[in-house]
Design a protein around this motif. Structure first.
Motif, PDB file in Angstrom:
ATOM      1  N   SER A 182       0.820  -1.216   0.000  1.00  0.00           N
ATOM      2  CA  SER A 182       0.000   0.000   0.000  1.00  0.00           C
ATOM      3  C   SER A 182       0.851   1.263   0.000  1.00  0.00           C
ATOM      4  O   SER A 182       0.423   2.305  -0.494  1.00  0.00           O
ATOM      5  CB  SER A 182      -0.916   0.012   1.220  1.00  0.00           C
ATOM      6  N   PHE A 183       2.036   1.162   0.592  1.00  0.00           N
ATOM      7  CA  PHE A 183       2.935   2.310   0.697  1.00  0.00           C
ATOM      8  C   PHE A 183       4.307   1.912   0.157  1.00  0.00           C
ATOM      9  O   PHE A 183       5.142   1.372   0.889  1.00  0.00           O
ATOM     10  CB  PHE A 183       3.057   2.759   2.155  1.00  0.00           C
ATOM     11  N   PRO A 184       4.574   2.154  -1.130  1.00  0.00           N
ATOM     12  CA  PRO A 184       5.843   1.701  -1.715  1.00  0.00           C
ATOM     13  C   PRO A 184       7.081   2.382  -1.150  1.00  0.00           C
ATOM     14  O   PRO A 184       8.158   1.801  -1.147  1.00  0.00           O
ATOM     15  CB  PRO A 184       5.687   2.000  -3.209  1.00  0.00           C
ATOM     16  N   GLN A 185       6.934   3.611  -0.657  1.00  0.00           N
ATOM     17  CA  GLN A 185       8.070   4.292  -0.043  1.00  0.00           C
ATOM     18  C   GLN A 185       8.272   3.743   1.367  1.00  0.00           C
ATOM     19  O   GLN A 185       7.327   3.659   2.144  1.00  0.00           O
ATOM     20  CB  GLN A 185       7.809   5.800   0.023  1.00  0.00           C
ATOM     21  N   GLU A 186       9.506   3.381   1.702  1.00  0.00           N
ATOM     22  CA  GLU A 186       9.783   2.783   3.008  1.00  0.00           C
ATOM     23  C   GLU A 186       9.408   3.708   4.160  1.00  0.00           C
ATOM     24  O   GLU A 186       8.803   3.277   5.141  1.00  0.00           O
ATOM     25  CB  GLU A 186      11.259   2.391   3.119  1.00  0.00           C
ATOM     26  N   ALA A 187       9.738   4.981   4.042  1.00  0.00           N
ATOM     27  CA  ALA A 187       9.424   5.925   5.120  1.00  0.00           C
ATOM     28  C   ALA A 187       7.923   6.056   5.315  1.00  0.00           C
ATOM     29  O   ALA A 187       7.427   6.087   6.452  1.00  0.00           O
ATOM     30  CB  ALA A 187      10.028   7.296   4.801  1.00  0.00           C
ATOM     31  N   GLN A 188       7.183   6.091   4.232  1.00  0.00           N
ATOM     32  CA  GLN A 188       5.731   6.196   4.312  1.00  0.00           C
ATOM     33  C   GLN A 188       5.123   4.939   4.944  1.00  0.00           C
ATOM     34  O   GLN A 188       4.215   5.026   5.764  1.00  0.00           O
ATOM     35  CB  GLN A 188       5.170   6.417   2.901  1.00  0.00           C
ATOM     36  N   LYS A 205       6.592   2.908   7.050  1.00  0.00           N
ATOM     37  CA  LYS A 205       6.932   2.891   8.469  1.00  0.00           C
ATOM     38  C   LYS A 205       6.086   3.881   9.262  1.00  0.00           C
ATOM     39  O   LYS A 205       5.643   3.577  10.369  1.00  0.00           O
ATOM     40  CB  LYS A 205       8.424   3.175   8.671  1.00  0.00           C
ATOM     41  N   LEU A 206       5.862   5.064   8.702  1.00  0.00           N
ATOM     42  CA  LEU A 206       5.023   6.049   9.398  1.00  0.00           C
ATOM     43  C   LEU A 206       3.582   5.556   9.528  1.00  0.00           C
ATOM     44  O   LEU A 206       2.948   5.746  10.569  1.00  0.00           O
ATOM     45  CB  LEU A 206       5.049   7.390   8.657  1.00  0.00           C
ATOM     46  N   ALA A 207       3.070   4.916   8.486  1.00  0.00           N
ATOM     47  CA  ALA A 207       1.711   4.370   8.549  1.00  0.00           C
ATOM     48  C   ALA A 207       1.625   3.248   9.586  1.00  0.00           C
ATOM     49  O   ALA A 207       0.640   3.151  10.324  1.00  0.00           O
ATOM     50  CB  ALA A 207       1.285   3.852   7.176  1.00  0.00           C
ATOM     51  N   ALA A 208       2.657   2.418   9.674  1.00  0.00           N
ATOM     52  CA  ALA A 208       2.674   1.337  10.663  1.00  0.00           C
ATOM     53  C   ALA A 208       2.747   1.896  12.080  1.00  0.00           C
ATOM     54  O   ALA A 208       2.090   1.391  12.988  1.00  0.00           O
ATOM     55  CB  ALA A 208       3.853   0.403  10.401  1.00  0.00           C
ATOM     56  N   LEU A 209       3.544   2.952  12.268  1.00  0.00           N
ATOM     57  CA  LEU A 209       3.614   3.582  13.589  1.00  0.00           C
ATOM     58  C   LEU A 209       2.269   4.181  13.991  1.00  0.00           C
ATOM     59  O   LEU A 209       1.847   4.066  15.142  1.00  0.00           O
ATOM     60  CB  LEU A 209       4.681   4.684  13.609  1.00  0.00           C
ATOM     61  N   GLU A 210       1.576   4.812  13.042  1.00  0.00           N
ATOM     62  CA  GLU A 210       0.266   5.389  13.346  1.00  0.00           C
ATOM     63  C   GLU A 210      -0.747   4.290  13.670  1.00  0.00           C
ATOM     64  O   GLU A 210      -1.557   4.427  14.585  1.00  0.00           O
ATOM     65  CB  GLU A 210      -0.232   6.250  12.184  1.00  0.00           C
ATOM     66  N   ALA A 211      -0.690   3.186  12.939  1.00  0.00           N
ATOM     67  CA  ALA A 211      -1.582   2.053  13.236  1.00  0.00           C
ATOM     68  C   ALA A 211      -1.277   1.485  14.619  1.00  0.00           C
ATOM     69  O   ALA A 211      -2.200   1.142  15.379  1.00  0.00           O
ATOM     70  CB  ALA A 211      -1.428   0.972  12.169  1.00  0.00           C
ATOM     71  N   ALA A 212      -0.012   1.383  14.972  1.00  0.00           N
ATOM     72  CA  ALA A 212       0.376   0.886  16.294  1.00  0.00           C
ATOM     73  C   ALA A 212      -0.094   1.830  17.392  1.00  0.00           C
ATOM     74  O   ALA A 212      -0.572   1.396  18.444  1.00  0.00           O
ATOM     75  CB  ALA A 212       1.895   0.704  16.359  1.00  0.00           C
ATOM     76  N   ARG A 213       0.014   3.130  17.143  1.00  0.00           N
ATOM     77  CA  ARG A 213      -0.437   4.129  18.119  1.00  0.00           C
ATOM     78  C   ARG A 213      -1.954   4.001  18.339  1.00  0.00           C
ATOM     79  O   ARG A 213      -2.425   4.007  19.468  1.00  0.00           O
ATOM     80  CB  ARG A 213      -0.076   5.526  17.613  1.00  0.00           C
ATOM     81  N   GLN A 214      -2.702   3.869  17.253  1.00  0.00           N
ATOM     82  CA  GLN A 214      -4.160   3.720  17.361  1.00  0.00           C
ATOM     83  C   GLN A 214      -4.527   2.419  18.072  1.00  0.00           C
ATOM     84  O   GLN A 214      -5.489   2.381  18.851  1.00  0.00           O
ATOM     85  CB  GLN A 214      -4.813   3.769  15.978  1.00  0.00           C
ATOM     86  N   ASP A 215      -3.771   1.356  17.824  1.00  0.00           N
ATOM     87  CA  ASP A 215      -4.011   0.080  18.504  1.00  0.00           C
ATOM     88  C   ASP A 215      -3.769   0.216  20.003  1.00  0.00           C
ATOM     89  O   ASP A 215      -4.543  -0.295  20.817  1.00  0.00           O
ATOM     90  CB  ASP A 215      -3.105  -1.002  17.904  1.00  0.00           C
ATOM     91  N   ALA A 216      -2.721   0.922  20.390  1.00  0.00           N
ATOM     92  CA  ALA A 216      -2.424   1.126  21.812  1.00  0.00           C
ATOM     93  C   ALA A 216      -3.543   1.922  22.485  1.00  0.00           C
ATOM     94  O   ALA A 216      -3.994   1.582  23.585  1.00  0.00           O
ATOM     95  CB  ALA A 216      -1.078   1.836  21.979  1.00  0.00           C
ATOM     96  N   TYR A 217      -4.010   2.981  21.829  1.00  0.00           N
ATOM     97  CA  TYR A 217      -5.104   3.769  22.387  1.00  0.00           C
ATOM     98  C   TYR A 217      -6.396   2.959  22.467  1.00  0.00           C
ATOM     99  O   TYR A 217      -7.154   3.083  23.422  1.00  0.00           O
ATOM    100  CB  TYR A 217      -5.325   5.056  21.591  1.00  0.00           C
ATOM    101  N   SER A 218      -6.645   2.117  21.459  1.00  0.00           N
ATOM    102  CA  SER A 218      -7.836   1.256  21.501  1.00  0.00           C
ATOM    103  C   SER A 218      -7.780   0.302  22.681  1.00  0.00           C
ATOM    104  O   SER A 218      -8.790   0.072  23.352  1.00  0.00           O
ATOM    105  CB  SER A 218      -7.957   0.450  20.204  1.00  0.00           C
ATOM    106  N   LYS A 219      -6.614  -0.248  22.947  1.00  0.00           N
ATOM    107  CA  LYS A 219      -6.462  -1.146  24.098  1.00  0.00           C
ATOM    108  C   LYS A 219      -6.688  -0.395  25.407  1.00  0.00           C
ATOM    109  O   LYS A 219      -7.280  -0.933  26.343  1.00  0.00           O
ATOM    110  CB  LYS A 219      -5.084  -1.803  24.078  1.00  0.00           C
ATOM    111  N   ALA A 220      -6.224   0.846  25.463  1.00  0.00           N
ATOM    112  CA  ALA A 220      -6.431   1.645  26.672  1.00  0.00           C
ATOM    113  C   ALA A 220      -7.912   1.940  26.878  1.00  0.00           C
ATOM    114  O   ALA A 220      -8.426   1.809  27.990  1.00  0.00           O
ATOM    115  CB  ALA A 220      -5.629   2.949  26.588  1.00  0.00           C
ATOM    116  N   VAL A 221      -8.616   2.315  25.818  1.00  0.00           N
ATOM    117  CA  VAL A 221     -10.049   2.596  25.924  1.00  0.00           C
ATOM    118  C   VAL A 221     -10.804   1.341  26.333  1.00  0.00           C
ATOM    119  O   VAL A 221     -11.687   1.384  27.197  1.00  0.00           O
ATOM    120  CB  VAL A 221     -10.598   3.157  24.586  1.00  0.00           C
ATOM    121  N   GLU A 222     -10.449   0.207  25.746  1.00  0.00           N
ATOM    122  CA  GLU A 222     -11.106  -1.058  26.093  1.00  0.00           C
ATOM    123  C   GLU A 222     -10.880  -1.410  27.553  1.00  0.00           C
ATOM    124  O   GLU A 222     -11.790  -1.851  28.249  1.00  0.00           O
ATOM    125  CB  GLU A 222     -10.577  -2.177  25.200  1.00  0.00           C
TER     126      GLU A 222
END
Length: 147
Positions: free
Chosen positions: A52-58, A60-77
């Protein structure tokens, strides 16, 4: 003689099974929180998607944002709980349709990002956030006994 041999074998078997339960401190291990601690840590994960993101930096940034959202979802749960609604349709005594919807709702204030990084062998990003007990108590408006 037979009893002592039996107890020795039993002891060796117990030691063998105890050593098989070694700690697995891999990327998927959650931070350990002791009961009565002043904070709780939540670790989220995101996959590095190069399709989905051919540029490596892009990617990695998308994966970090997904990880951040997952952490917040776990906190809310953890703090507010999760609402699960399910519907099942049965026709002629056979399952025809089953849907399960889950939803999270909550506000997290005072969360601090304490760790982030990548595990390139797994192709994942991870983010750990910390929420302090006092902030959770303020959000809920009550003192927590079993934190």
């Amino acid at each position: 003689m037979k009893k002592s041999l039996f107890f020795i074998m039993l002891l060796l078997l117990i030691l063998l099974f105890a050593s098989c339960g070694a700690n697995t401190f891999g990327i998927f291990s959650q931070p350990e929180n002791q009961k009565g601690a002043a904070y709780h840590d939540f670790k989220g994960f995101g996959i590095i998607d190069y399709k989905s993101f051919p540029q490596e930096a892009q990617a990695k940034l998308a994966a970090l944002e997904a990880a951040r959202q997952d952490a917040y979802s776990k906190a809310v749960e953890y703090i507010y709980g999760i609402f699960i609604d399910s519907n099942t349709t049965i026709k002629d005594f056979a399952l025809k349709n089953k849907t399960i919807d889950s939803s999270l709702w909550g506000v997290i204030k005072g969360a601090q990002e304490i760790d982030e990084g990548f595990d390139m062998t797994q192709g994942m990003a991870y983010v750990t956030i910390r929420v302090y007990r006092k902030d959770i108590e303020q959000l809920l408006g009550k003192r927590l006994k079993n934190f």
